[in-house]
Design an enzyme around this catalytic site. Structure first.
Site, short mmCIF file in Angstrom:
data_model
loop_
_atom_site.label_atom_id
_atom_site.label_comp_id
_atom_site.label_asym_id
_atom_site.label_seq_id
_atom_site.Cartn_x
_atom_site.Cartn_y
_atom_site.Cartn_z
N HIS A 160 0.82 -1.16 0.04
CA HIS A 160 -0.02 -0.04 -0.09
C HIS A 160 0.88 1.44 -0.15
CE1 HIS A 160 -3.32 -2.76 1.40
NE2 HIS A 160 -2.38 -3.03 2.30
N SER A 281 14.77 21.15 -17.11
CA SER A 281 13.70 22.14 -16.88
C SER A 281 14.18 23.30 -17.53
CB SER A 281 12.96 22.32 -15.79
OG SER A 281 12.16 23.86 -15.65
N LYS A 287 16.19 21.21 -11.66
CA LYS A 287 15.68 20.10 -12.08
C LYS A 287 16.19 19.26 -12.74
CE LYS A 287 11.92 19.48 -11.07
NZ LYS A 287 10.65 19.71 -11.75
N GLU A 294 9.50 8.22 -16.90
CA GLU A 294 8.16 8.82 -17.05
C GLU A 294 7.63 8.08 -18.39
OE1 GLU A 294 7.56 12.94 -15.18
OE2 GLU A 294 9.81 12.58 -16.06
#
Ligand code: ARG
Length: 469
Positions: A160, A281, A287, A294
């Site tokens: 979980h 970024s 970043k 992804e």
């Protein structure tokens, strides 16, 4: 407008094809990818036609040599595919006829594009299975290669997404090896059904021309012959199965990608991703984004979508061939291309990432990862599991209130909770001792993981040449 007489099927027609129809029905823009398989299939067919007396040796040789030359031209990018010739099959056949005239017109004897396309496609899928299998093995190797590097590292295991029990990093790596092994075995299993020859089904019913299907199967490395011409010219289950196996690979990759995206965050700080596989970024200078991971996660959507599209495509199609089936190729190609690209990058990310040992260690005693081990310690002394659960739960609540690990409670508190909880509790508490306490087969116990690591090293070294060899 194209000259109608150029079309191999123009005999019965009394109108030119509308150019919009040519654009609408063409498949050459994507099925040109089958050119190699089409040429191999045609060469095997021509050789067989000679064996059965339908071509002279000279005709066969002329066809084979010309097909080989066409293949080389296509490979070199020197061949002009023509849209008005619809597909790869008719483009190649037309080139053959243009070069050797009537002899070339004999190639299609006893054959239809319906069994031809299925044959080509099966050959293509067979190769794609073997490529995917090799890429999966490379990825497994990347995980197994981490095992020496990450020896002894303990990570929190989650259920979980809440801290659950301690797990060796290598147990994580081998978990992924297992998943990808099942994917490989699915592909291997699918390969057996892919590797059956449809050629000889002709349009749908077979042919009255003397052919020898076994001869063709042997030349092309098919394991057997599909038994029913209606069935074999109408079905794409072999390709759909392949796309399902790929979808499962993508699902597994997406789980891994998600996990490593989380682990690379400042919140977790378990992992440093290799910068060659991250991007930045345009506005926030600090970043370092896990875009490759992804996109591996994101591309799962199209692979699953392709499976759905194919299942809907074949739903309710009457026997035998229907032109709908031409829509199969873009979906299959896309799934194969996508999964191959994901696998290639995944192996590089796995090889290049670094575990952040200090950061992992720093917070490892948080989250009561040793609570279950303490409970099992009590159970081993004869306390019923349900009671032990309750007792340890109360101790955890006390520790939580004080915001300390279980090992920081007083001995008196343990003995007050249950008399069997004496000094021995300090031999099992703490994540390192908790990991040592595991004994069951398949568990994260260091001995089990060492055994499994050795097995994997052996497996990937020795007899891992995939099911295609
Ligand atoms: N381009 C077609 C396909 O991909 C080849 C078979 C065409 N057969 C036919 N009868 N029109 O399915």
């Amino acid at each position: 407008m194209a000259d109608q007489a150029q079309k191999p099927w123009s005999g019965v027609f009394d109108q030119q094809t509308d150019p919009r129809v040519e654009r609408f029905t063409e498949s050459i823009s994507f099925d040109h990818r089958l050119y190699r398989q089409d040429i191999h299939g045609s060469i095997a067919h021509a050789r067989m036609l000679h064996e059965t007396g339908m071509l002279t040796a000279q005709e066969r040789d002329e066809i084979v040599a010309t097909l080989e030359a066409i293949g080389e031209e296509i490979a070199a990018g020197q061949f002009q595919f023509r849209l008005e010739l619809e597909d790869v099959h008719m483009n190649i056949e037309r080139a053959l006829v243009e070069r050797i005239g009537d002899v070339g017109r004999k190639l299609h004897t006893g054959r239809s594009r319906n069994d031809q396309v299925s044959t080509d496609f099966r050959l293509w899928v067979r190769e794609a299975i073997d490529r995917t299998d090799r890429l999966l093995a490379d990825l497994q190797r990347a995980f197994v290669d981490r095992c020496d590097r990450d020896h002894g590292v303990i990570l929190p295991g989650y259920t979980h997404l809440q801290r659950a029990q301690p797990v060796l990093a290598n147990h994580y790596w081998l978990a992924y090896c297992e998943k990808f092994q099942r994917d490989r075995s699915r592909l291997c299993d699918c390969r057996r059904r892919v590797n059956q020859l449809p050629l000889g089904a002709a349009a749908l019913a077979g042919t009255s021309i003397p052919i020898n299907r076994r001869h063709v199967a042997q030349q092309l490395g098919f394991e057997g012959l599909l038994a029913n011409s209606l069935d074999s010219s109408s079905d794409r289950d072999f390709a759909i199965e392949f796309v399902f196996a790929l979808a499962m690979v993508a699902e597994h990759l997406s789980t891994w990608a998600e996990e490593w995206i989380l682990w690379s965050t400042v919140e977790f700080r378990f992992l440093r991703l290799p910068h060659a596989y991250c991007t930045g970024s345009s506005i926030m200078p600090q970043k370092i984004n896990p875009d490759v991971l992804e996109l591996i996660r994101g591309k799962t959507a199209r692979v699953v979508g392709n499976l759905q599209a194919l299942l809907v495509l074949v739903k309710g199609l009457p026997l035998a061939y229907n032109r709908d089936l031409q829509e199969d190729k873009p979906r299959v190609f896309d799934s194969a291309d996508t999964v191959e690209a994901c696998l290639e990058l995944a192996a590089a990310v796995v090889a290049g990432a670094e575990l952040n040992r200090p950061a992992i260690h720093e917070k490892l005693e948080r989250g009561y990862l040793d609570a279950t081990t303490l409970m099992e310690h009590l159970v081993k002394q004869g306390v019923p599991q349900r009671s032990a659960h309750e007792i340890i739960g109360k101790l955890v609540a006390t520790a939580m209130k004080r915001d300390v690990p279980l090992a920081k409670l007083e001995l008196a508190e343990f003995t007050a909770a249950h008399e069997a909880l004496d000094e021995s509790v300090f031999d099992v508490l703490g994540v390192e001792q908790a990991v040592m306490a595991f004994t069951s087969e398949g568990s994260t116990s260091p001995a089990e993981v060492a055994k499994q690591t050795a097995l994997w090293k052996q497996r990937l070294k020795d007899h891992d040449r995939g099911c295609g060899s």
